[in-house]
Design a protein around this motif. Structure first.
Motif, PDB file in Angstrom:
ATOM      1  N   ARG A 140      -6.176  -5.530  -3.326  1.00 31.17           N
ATOM      2  CA  ARG A 140      -7.518  -5.937  -2.886  1.00 31.17           C
ATOM      3  C   ARG A 140      -7.857  -7.331  -3.412  1.00 31.17           C
ATOM      4  O   ARG A 140      -8.502  -8.125  -2.711  1.00 31.17           O
ATOM      5  CB  ARG A 140      -8.544  -4.922  -3.374  1.00 31.17           C
ATOM      6  CG  ARG A 140      -8.526  -3.617  -2.575  1.00 31.17           C
ATOM      7  CD  ARG A 140      -9.812  -2.838  -2.796  1.00 31.17           C
ATOM      8  NE  ARG A 140      -9.934  -1.744  -1.849  1.00 31.17           N
ATOM      9  CZ  ARG A 140      -9.779  -0.468  -2.159  1.00 31.17           C
ATOM     10  NH1 ARG A 140      -9.475  -0.132  -3.396  1.00 31.17           N
ATOM     11  NH2 ARG A 140      -9.924   0.462  -1.231  1.00 31.17           N
TER      12      ARG A 140
ATOM     13  N   HIS B 178      -1.969  -1.141  -8.788  1.00 28.62           N
ATOM     14  CA  HIS B 178      -1.399  -1.749  -7.579  1.00 28.62           C
ATOM     15  C   HIS B 178      -2.474  -1.941  -6.514  1.00 28.62           C
ATOM     16  O   HIS B 178      -2.556  -3.001  -5.878  1.00 28.62           O
ATOM     17  CB  HIS B 178      -0.285  -0.854  -7.024  1.00 28.62           C
ATOM     18  CG  HIS B 178       1.055  -1.101  -7.641  1.00 28.62           C
ATOM     19  ND1 HIS B 178       1.265  -1.079  -8.997  1.00 28.62           N
ATOM     20  CD2 HIS B 178       2.268  -1.392  -7.087  1.00 28.62           C
ATOM     21  CE1 HIS B 178       2.534  -1.331  -9.249  1.00 28.62           C
ATOM     22  NE2 HIS B 178       3.167  -1.530  -8.111  1.00 28.62           N
ATOM     23  N   LEU B 179      -3.293  -0.930  -6.325  1.00 28.76           N
ATOM     24  CA  LEU B 179      -4.331  -1.000  -5.298  1.00 28.76           C
ATOM     25  C   LEU B 179      -5.346  -2.095  -5.626  1.00 28.76           C
ATOM     26  O   LEU B 179      -5.762  -2.852  -4.737  1.00 28.76           O
ATOM     27  CB  LEU B 179      -5.018   0.355  -5.175  1.00 28.76           C
ATOM     28  CG  LEU B 179      -6.115   0.478  -4.113  1.00 28.76           C
ATOM     29  CD1 LEU B 179      -5.573   0.118  -2.732  1.00 28.76           C
ATOM     30  CD2 LEU B 179      -6.697   1.885  -4.110  1.00 28.76           C
TER      31      LEU B 179
ATOM     32  N   ALA C 138      -5.867   2.401   2.147  1.00 28.42           N
ATOM     33  CA  ALA C 138      -6.451   2.011   0.864  1.00 28.42           C
ATOM     34  C   ALA C 138      -7.555   2.971   0.442  1.00 28.42           C
ATOM     35  O   ALA C 138      -7.622   3.401  -0.715  1.00 28.42           O
ATOM     36  CB  ALA C 138      -6.989   0.583   0.944  1.00 28.42           C
TER      37      ALA C 138
ATOM     38  N   ALA D  62       2.063   1.867  -3.427  1.00 21.92           N
ATOM     39  CA  ALA D  62       1.017   2.498  -4.241  1.00 21.92           C
ATOM     40  C   ALA D  62       0.873   3.979  -3.884  1.00 21.92           C
ATOM     41  O   ALA D  62       0.622   4.822  -4.754  1.00 21.92           O
ATOM     42  CB  ALA D  62      -0.310   1.765  -4.032  1.00 21.92           C
ATOM     43  N   TRP D  63       1.012   4.309  -2.604  1.00 24.22           N
ATOM     44  CA  TRP D  63       0.925   5.703  -2.178  1.00 24.22           C
ATOM     45  C   TRP D  63       2.011   6.540  -2.849  1.00 24.22           C
ATOM     46  O   TRP D  63       1.762   7.660  -3.323  1.00 24.22           O
ATOM     47  CB  TRP D  63       1.044   5.791  -0.663  1.00 24.22           C
ATOM     48  CG  TRP D  63       0.702   7.147  -0.130  1.00 24.22           C
ATOM     49  CD1 TRP D  63       1.514   8.241  -0.073  1.00 24.22           C
ATOM     50  CD2 TRP D  63      -0.571   7.558   0.386  1.00 24.22           C
ATOM     51  NE1 TRP D  63       0.841   9.317   0.456  1.00 24.22           N
ATOM     52  CE2 TRP D  63      -0.443   8.930   0.745  1.00 24.22           C
ATOM     53  CE3 TRP D  63      -1.779   6.918   0.585  1.00 24.22           C
ATOM     54  CZ2 TRP D  63      -1.496   9.640   1.284  1.00 24.22           C
ATOM     55  CZ3 TRP D  63      -2.834   7.632   1.135  1.00 24.22           C
ATOM     56  CH2 TRP D  63      -2.691   8.976   1.471  1.00 24.22           C
TER      57      TRP D  63
ATOM     58  N   LEU E 218      -6.174   6.189  -0.619  1.00 20.04           N
ATOM     59  CA  LEU E 218      -5.679   6.067  -1.993  1.00 20.04           C
ATOM     60  C   LEU E 218      -6.825   6.209  -2.992  1.00 20.04           C
ATOM     61  O   LEU E 218      -6.695   6.887  -4.015  1.00 20.04           O
ATOM     62  CB  LEU E 218      -4.980   4.724  -2.171  1.00 20.04           C
ATOM     63  CG  LEU E 218      -3.510   4.648  -1.761  1.00 20.04           C
ATOM     64  CD1 LEU E 218      -3.057   3.190  -1.659  1.00 20.04           C
ATOM     65  CD2 LEU E 218      -2.637   5.383  -2.786  1.00 20.04           C
ATOM     66  N   ASP E 219      -7.945   5.550  -2.714  1.00 18.25           N
ATOM     67  CA  ASP E 219      -9.110   5.694  -3.590  1.00 18.25           C
ATOM     68  C   ASP E 219      -9.504   7.162  -3.740  1.00 18.25           C
ATOM     69  O   ASP E 219      -9.745   7.654  -4.845  1.00 18.25           O
ATOM     70  CB  ASP E 219     -10.297   4.910  -3.017  1.00 18.25           C
ATOM     71  CG  ASP E 219     -10.160   3.415  -3.174  1.00 18.25           C
ATOM     72  OD1 ASP E 219      -9.558   2.979  -4.175  1.00 18.25           O
ATOM     73  OD2 ASP E 219     -10.650   2.672  -2.297  1.00 18.25           O
TER      74      ASP E 219
ATOM     75  N   LEU F  83       0.827  -1.208   0.000  1.00 21.29           N
ATOM     76  CA  LEU F  83       0.000   0.000   0.000  1.00 21.29           C
ATOM     77  C   LEU F  83       0.862   1.260   0.000  1.00 21.29           C
ATOM     78  O   LEU F  83       0.542   2.247  -0.681  1.00 21.29           O
ATOM     79  CB  LEU F  83      -0.931   0.001   1.211  1.00 21.29           C
ATOM     80  CG  LEU F  83      -2.154  -0.920   1.128  1.00 21.29           C
ATOM     81  CD1 LEU F  83      -2.814  -1.056   2.487  1.00 21.29           C
ATOM     82  CD2 LEU F  83      -3.151  -0.411   0.095  1.00 21.29           C
TER      83      LEU F  83
END
Length: 847
Positions: free
Chosen positions: A556, A551-552, A570, A536-537, A573-574, A533
């Motif tokens: 999941r 990536h996210l 997460a 991805a950030w 990130l969304d 995570l």
């Protein structure tokens, strides 16, 4: 079952072929020969070929297995399976061989070899050297397959059949006939497993096996190999007697030359012998290996789901669970459950079981089992269980409760982990006494050293130099890499180093330390999700939003339900990806999940990044009241820690943007002032402070193009590519200076990774006049900017979203679309979209 028969001439080696030819050329010379080979190697085939050769030479043949006839010199005796004859028959045959007047051909397996059979073979060998049959070559296997299939087999099929059968002629024939049956039925051929039809034909041979040979084969199928001591214990025989059983097994033809089971034989033993025999042999082997202190994991794994029970089996499952724990914690937890089902008390397993469940990322049973141990006053594992529960609670967002459990445990690295939790919840004074290190009676392990460095690094991040903090945390991560796989961590030094690196703009360092942690398996599955995570950030911060979204989505898919701390990152990130994509519907859809995530996870120092992202989204949606209490709590926590610049600077940066979005100029100025006050702390703080001043100027309509472009490039250099591009783009669309607008738009496009160029810039102004021939490409094609606008509209974005993405006004997007529609001669929007879709697909297709 119907099998395709192979009736062509038998595949014989050169020596056997010469023997057959000699019978035809010298019919009056009686053949005396011994043929020796394991089962399935073609002894019967050779006898049949000899019988045919004798008949063609007008020489009679007899099969004397059911009684020897009176001696007749003109009849050849062909004896198959001579190892099954009695001593009297074998002695009679030897006497006839020694008289030399009658032809005698004897075929037998190499085992058993009673004395009478050995004497007979010795007599035959004096006449003609014994004929020993071996496996088929690769080319012979291909020939036999071709006969059965009536076609040339593929190299992959030949390789598969030869590997499965070891070239044993009978097994090759069975495989060939089964493959021919499959082809005739239209079944898909595969080289993954042998055909069921070939495996089924072993049943008769396996039914005839001696019980000890059967147990030996089952042990080999279980993976014992040629452990003669273990096999002897299993069979209850001395080492030399095990050799006899091994010789009997070799004589069946089921073993390869090295004494291991042929793959096809292994499949037959596994599927055709009774399940209770397989389980019984494996259980006994596990008991033997456990008693010798050897690894029992492979055998215990094979016993899972078999329903076996008893004290010895439970002990084997428990030992195997300990073996599996470092590399396969999920399997370890399954083995602990099997040990409990086999009769081992749960109280004796709970501590190890909780650890395995935690490392596998299954926190509900981990917390339940650990709590049982903690509550058992007579348990020697209470401290270890407390550490497991503390780690699990940290992932659940209960950092304060986690720190309490670590302080209570007073073992190993617990003091250091407690210090990290206390600092993370703003209790700096309580944490500092715990930084002295491990108790004097604790060994200085890699884990203890890494935990101590981690605690000091976090402490340094709030009280001292950011470079020292980052260096200490990176060293802690490196120290833990060799030994961190089987350790339940509340947070890894790699994750904390990455957070510190992101907070000070060192994104390359963050990427590197996370990649190394994932490669080493630090913290097991429990920490892998957090590391991914954070990767991805970093992608999102850098503006690589599409890759961050991929990536996210993969995280999941791999993990499913996320723990509260991971869930908070997460959903942030969304939200961040939707905001950066100007996707307001997606932002609204995600916001409901974001509100829940914030409620489930209390504020701590290590959640400032997602909290800041959610604050901007709340302002964008006009729902600031949802996050105001959490922001106040974050502010109070930071104040208790002395407002450490490294941690509060990104929070002020997010607060600035939230205030600008909500049109709260006074609040924005407060955040900008806080950023300016911290500008001296490091280069990253200075970059954000400068950019904040420019944002305030942009929001008020006072734009200095040179200063703004410099601030935007500074953000890019600090890793904040999207932020830099947005600053330049917003300044461009708010300035009335045409030249400044073009320059800032060019800067924004370059920072966003889009190609620049005066032509693209010239067509972006909302008020610029349109000249009928400007930007057109002969043949009705679109200009570069028109293609860009059309592609985004076709992807489903609104004009406003396209404008935000390209740093232009919505009016300009509308202007582009109207011009495209006019040039393409479209009567309505539906026709326009259809033509654009066709045009862009044709342009993107390879020529």
């Amino acid at each position: 079952m119907t099998h395709t028969a192979i009736r062509h001439q038998p595949l014989l080696d050169p020596r056997t072929r010469r023997l057959l030819d000699s019978v035809g050329s010298a019919p009056h010379t009686p053949p005396r020969l011994g043929v020796v080979a394991p089962g399935g190697h073609g002894k019967t085939t050779v006898l049949r070929a000899l019988a045919d050769a004798c008949r063609q030479a007008d020489v009679g043949v007899l099969d004397p297995r059911w009684g020897l006839p009176d001696a007749t010199d003109d009849v050849v005796l062909l004896v198959d399976d001579a190892h099954q004859l009695g001593d009297a028959q074998l002695r009679e045959l030897r006497q006839r061989v020694e008289r030399g007047r009658q032809g005698v051909v004897v075929a037998c397996r190499p085992w058993p070899r009673p004395a009478a059979l050995a004497e007979l073979l010795e007599a035959l060998d004096l006449a003609t050297p014994l004929l020993t049959l071996g496996p088929l070559s690769h080319d012979q296997t291909a020939e036999l397959l071709g006969r059965a299939l009536d076609a040339t087999p593929s190299p992959a099929t030949v390789d598969h059949v030869h590997a499965q059968t070891g070239g044993v002629p009978r097994f090759v024939r069975w495989m060939a006939e089964a493959l021919a049956d499959q082809r005739r039925r239209g079944d898909r051929e595969t080289t993954a497993e042998p055909p069921a039809g070939a495996v089924a034909r072993f049943r008769h041979d396996l039914d005839l096996l001696d019980p000890d040979v059967r147990r030996l084969l089952l042990a080999m199928e279980a993976g014992v190999g040629l452990r003669m001591d273990l096999l002897g214990a299993l069979l209850g025989r001395a080492a030399d007697e095990v050799g006899e059983v091994m010789a009997a097994a070799r004589a069946t033809g089921l073993l390869a030359a090295d004494g291991t089971l042929l793959p096809l034989s292994r499949s037959a033993v596994r599927s055709l012998l009774p399940a209770e025999q397989r389980v019984g042999v494996r259980q006994r082997l596990a008991e033997l290996q456990l008693a010798r202190g050897e690894s029992v994991l492979p055998l215990a794994r094979s016993l899972l789901g078999s329903g076996v029970g008893g004290e010895s089996v439970a002990a084997a499952f428990e030992a195997a669970a300990g073996e599996a724990l470092p590399a396969e914690p999920a399997l370890s937890a399954e083995l602990f459950a099997a040990a409990a089902a086999a009769g081992r008390p749960v109280s004796a397993l709970a501590a190890g079981w909780a650890l395995a469940a935690a490392l596998a990322g299954d926190l509900d049973p981990a917390l339940r089992l650990a709590d049982q141990v903690i509550g058992a006053r007579d348990s020697p594992d209470r401290a270890n269980a407390a550490c497991v529960a503390a780690a699990a609670l940290a992932h659940r967002g209960q950092l304060g409760r986690s720190a309490e459990l670590y302080r209570w445990a007073r073992t190993g690295p617990s003091a250091a982990f407690a210090a990290v939790g206390l600092i993370g919840t703003g209790q700096l004074a309580a944490a500092e006494p715990l930084l002295a290190g491990n108790p004097s009676d604790e060994p200085p392990t890699l884990l203890a050293g890494a935990a101590s460095l981690t605690a000091h690094g976090v402490h340094e991040s709030v009280t001292g130099c950011w470079t020292a903090a980052l260096s200490t945390l990176v060293r802690a991560s490196s120290l833990l890499e060799p030994a961190g796989r089987a350790v339940p961590l509340p947070d890894s030094p790699a994750a904390l180093a990455a957070l510190v690196a992101v907070h000070c703009g060192e994104l390359d360092v963050a990427d590197s330390v996370l990649a190394r942690a994932l490669a080493s398996g630090m913290g097991g599955a429990l920490m892998a999700t957090r590391h991914r995570l954070l990767q991805a950030w970093i992608l999102m911060v850098r503006g690589r939003t599409a890759l961050a979204a991929e990536h996210l989505a993969q995280i999941r898919k791999d993990v499913g339900s996320l723990e509260p701390r991971d869930g908070l990152f997460a959903v942030a990130l969304d939200v961040g990806l939707a905001r950066r994509g100007s996707d307001l519907p997606a932002l609204r859809e995600t916001w409901a999940h974001a509100r829940e995530a914030v409620l489930r996870h209390p504020v701590d120092l290590f959640t400032f990044l997602p909290l800041g992202e959610l604050a901007v989204a709340a302002a964008r949606l006009g729902d600031q009241d949802r996050v105001v209490p959490h922001l106040r709590e974050a502010t109070a926590l930071a104040r208790r820690l002395g407002d450490p610049p490294l941690w509060v600077t990104p929070l002020h940066w997010a607060g600035l943007h939230a205030a600008l979005v909500a049109d709260q100029q006074d609040v924005a100025e407060e955040h900008a002032a806080a950023l300016a006050a911290n500008g001296h702390h490091n280069r990253f703080c200075a970059v954000l402070a400068h950019a904040a001043e420019c944002w305030l100027a942009v929001s008020s309509g006072t734009i200095d193009p040179t200063r703004t472009a410099a601030a935007a490039r500074g953000l890019r250099d600090a890793g904040l590519c999207w932020d830099g591009a947005r600053l330049a783009g917003q300044a461009a669309i708010r300035t009335s200076d045409r030249k400044a607008m073009v320059g800032l738009l060019e800067c924004a496009r370059l920072l966003q990774g889009r190609p620049g160029g005066s032509r693209a810039g010239a067509s972006t102004g909302g008020s610029a006049p349109h000249r009928s021939g400007a930007g057109r490409v002969p043949g009705g094609q679109l200009s570069e900017r028109e293609r860009e606008v059309a592609s985004l509209v076709l992807s489903g974005l609104t004009y406003k979203q396209v404008a935000d993405r390209l740093f232009i006004s919505a009016k300009t997007v509308e202007h582009h679309m109207a011009r495209i529609r006019h040039r393409l001669g479209c009567a309505n929007r539906g026709e326009l979209l259809t033509q654009l879709r066709h045009l862009l697909q044709r342009a993107d297709s390879p020529s």
